[in-house]
Design an enzyme around this catalytic site. Structure first.
Site, PDB file in Angstrom:
ATOM      1  N   CYS A  38       0.912  -0.035  -3.334  1.00 16.64           N
ATOM      2  CA  CYS A  38       0.711   1.363  -3.689  1.00 16.64           C
ATOM      3  C   CYS A  38      -0.564   1.621  -4.484  1.00 16.64           C
ATOM      4  CB  CYS A  38       1.907   1.875  -4.500  1.00 16.64           C
ATOM      5  SG  CYS A  38       3.487   1.777  -3.661  1.00 16.64           S
ATOM      6  N   ASP A  98       5.213   8.022   0.990  1.00 17.88           N
ATOM      7  CA  ASP A  98       5.153   6.634   0.528  1.00 17.88           C
ATOM      8  C   ASP A  98       5.929   5.715   1.478  1.00 17.88           C
ATOM      9  OD1 ASP A  98       5.350   4.183  -0.984  1.00 17.88           O
ATOM     10  OD2 ASP A  98       4.995   5.342  -2.804  1.00 17.88           O
ATOM     11  N   ASP A 135       0.580   6.157   1.936  1.00 14.85           N
ATOM     12  CA  ASP A 135      -0.242   5.174   1.232  1.00 14.85           C
ATOM     13  C   ASP A 135      -0.290   3.852   1.990  1.00 14.85           C
ATOM     14  OD1 ASP A 135       2.429   4.621   0.672  1.00 14.85           O
ATOM     15  OD2 ASP A 135       2.139   4.296  -1.469  1.00 14.85           O
ATOM     16  N   HIS A 136       0.830   3.469   2.625  1.00 17.62           N
ATOM     17  CA  HIS A 136       0.905   2.217   3.375  1.00 17.62           C
ATOM     18  C   HIS A 136       2.157   2.252   4.241  1.00 17.62           C
ATOM     19  CE1 HIS A 136       3.958   1.254   0.447  1.00 17.62           C
ATOM     20  NE2 HIS A 136       3.079   1.414  -0.529  1.00 17.62           N
TER      21      HIS A 136
END
Length: 511
Positions: free
Chosen positions: A53, A13, A320-321
């Site tokens: 997210c 994450d 996720d990013h």
């Protein structure tokens, strides 16, 4: 490789792409990720299709662009009609296990208004079997701590305050109050090993999620002191944050509104108040959390090695990013900057041809490509609606002639409970959207109603100078706007568009 085929999908994450040693981050120590890069293929030009997210994970796990799945922000429901990776895996005989979270809000038409899942940031996506859930509200992790005998404070998030009664919340060189053996990273790793050791030789699919290096930006000892602030990469930002704010109304909004409290538990003040020294310390802490995750992955890899399962397992490592980390005076994952959207992707395919291992692949890839890649490797096929493509040809070193010529990603900035750009910018919620078309030369950002942006990436890689209103660039703006429109038209929802009713009954045409 035997007939037994396993898949390990590792989703960290808020880990941005330029913090991968194989892509140039020589200041980092990540021996297990390094091994994965040496045995697999690392993708240099990989992006998430949206942030934050919830929307990002929806795209990753459905294979759909934001414009199609429409879970546009955290807490916005995901339409139940969409299939996802877990449901497709079940169709081909896998029982998909999940450790971590997906930040998914359920379709309200499938339940009642009192469903507790509507009181949290997000819950688990349908189809997965939770074998180490973090959500809702991190109850799984805090319950594990209590079961381990750890005395939780009255406000349990205070475990992420700096160690010591005299500690001040905010950027710190001190460790967190939780020891490394009881960190959330340790929790996810124990859950993973417990699941894998219970499989008894049966094929498996595991979504192994890690919360870090997501904030709060504080690391457990010894990771808190593993990196020196002076060794961190230089910041990419203008001399003053006000100079950045002039670029666009949306950037101006965020620069006025981001607080430190979302990134340092208990802290106050604006993110723009952090000086270069504080940001360097924050980055050193971020690196410590990265190495903690890498060390944890080492335990999982060692078990798969010991049991000879590594050679039968497709391993995909991604995030996720990304995270702004102070670049452009921003923290978090927002807007249109590369730091928020460029993320790691490494794929180790045990069936890949000899000579493919260790390569850096420059083709444009997106998070929507992960679902079709996994299904392809297992002998399944991607749903008709999927916006991505299998990456297995690229892993094998064979780029299809019709591979994408640009990256495409989106951001929806409508009002949510922790930010209100819609109100401040006086926009209707359905006008709070942007999309990006980006290649090696240019980056074009199209807004529904706000002014566009255009950056010359060859001359201005940090994207400081907006050329959208420059008459000399009018043709480029037109061409890239047309690209964006054509891309959206090509990927419009198409679940049933290949079916036809005929005099002989239903006909399914191959795309």
């Amino acid at each position: 490789m035997s007939q037994r085929k396993n898949v390990l999908l590792i989703v960290v994450d808020q880990w941005r792409a330029d913090f991968v040693p194989a892509l140039g981050a020589g200041f980092l120590r990540t021996p297990n990720l390094d091994r994965l890069c040496k045995e697999g293929v690392t993708f240099r030009n990989h992006v998430t299709n949206t942030v934050p997210c919830g929307p990002a994970r929806a795209s990753l796990l459905t294979g759909l662009y934001l414009m199609n799945h429409r879970a546009v922000q955290n807490t916005v429901p995901l339409d139940a009609r969409h299939t996802n990776l877990a449901k497709e895996l079940r169709r081909i005989g896998y029982d998909p296990a999940l450790i971590g979270y997906t930040t998914t809000t359920p379709d309200p038409r499938t339940t009642g208004g009192k469903d507790p899942r509507f009181t949290t940031l997000g819950d688990l996506m349908d189809g997965f079997r939770a074998v180490g859930a973090f959500e809702p509200s991190m109850d799984g992790y805090f319950g594990w701590l209590a079961q381990k005998g750890y005395q939780l404070p009255a406000k349990r998030e205070d475990i992420w305050l700096p160690e010591g009664e005299d500690a001040v919340p905010g950027v710190t060189s001190r460790p967190s109050r939780i020891p490394a053996e009881l960190s959330d990273t340790a929790y996810f790793t124990e859950r993973a090993l417990t699941y894998l050791k219970g499989r008894n030789g049966k094929p498996w699919f595991l979504h192994l999620g890690y919360y870090r290096p997501h904030p709060p930006f504080i690391a457990a000892a010894p990771y808190h002191a593993m990196y020196r602030p002076e060794d961190m990469p230089a910041l990419h930002r203008q001399p003053q944050w006000q100079d950045e704010a002039k670029q666009h109304p949306l950037l101006d909004f965020y620069l006025h509104g981001i607080s430190q409290g979302s990134f340092f538990h208990g802290a106050g003040g604006a993110a723009t108040e952090l000086d270069a020294e504080a940001i360097a310390q924050m980055r050193a802490t971020y690196c410590g959390m990265i190495t903690e995750v890498d060390d944890a992955l080492g335990h999982v890899v060692a078990y798969l090695d010991e049991t000879k399962q590594w050679e039968d397992t497709l391993v995909i490592f991604t995030s996720d990013h990304g995270e702004q980390l102070g670049d452009h005076y921003l923290l978090g994952k927002i807007g249109y900057h590369d730091e928020s959207f460029r993320i790691p992707l490494v794929i180790k395919d045990p069936a890949a041809p000899a000579g493919s291992a260790g390569r850096i692949e420059d083709a444009f890839t997106e998070s929507v490509d992960v679902l079709p890649t996994i299904l392809d490797w297992l002998g399944g096929s991607a749903p008709r609606a999927c916006d991505g493509r299998s990456l297995l040809p690229l892993v094998a070193g064979e780029r299809p002639a019709d591979w994408r010529q640009h990256l495409f990603y989106e951001f929806d900035f409508r009002d949510v409970f922790y930010s209100h750009p819609e109100t401040t910018l006086r926009l209707h919620m359905d006008d709070c959207a942007l999309c990006v078309v980006q290649d090696e030369d240019w980056k074009y950002v199209h807004f529904t109603t706000l002014p566009p942006l255009l950056f010359n990436l060859r001359e201005d890689p940090q994207q400081f100078h907006n050329l959208a209103s420059d008459p000399a660039c009018a043709t480029i703006v037109r061409d890239y706007a047309q690209r964006a429109l054509s891309h959206r038209m090509r990927h419009a929802e198409r679940t049933l568009t290949h079916f036809r009713a005929t005099p002989h009954g239903l006909e399914e045409r191959q795309p």
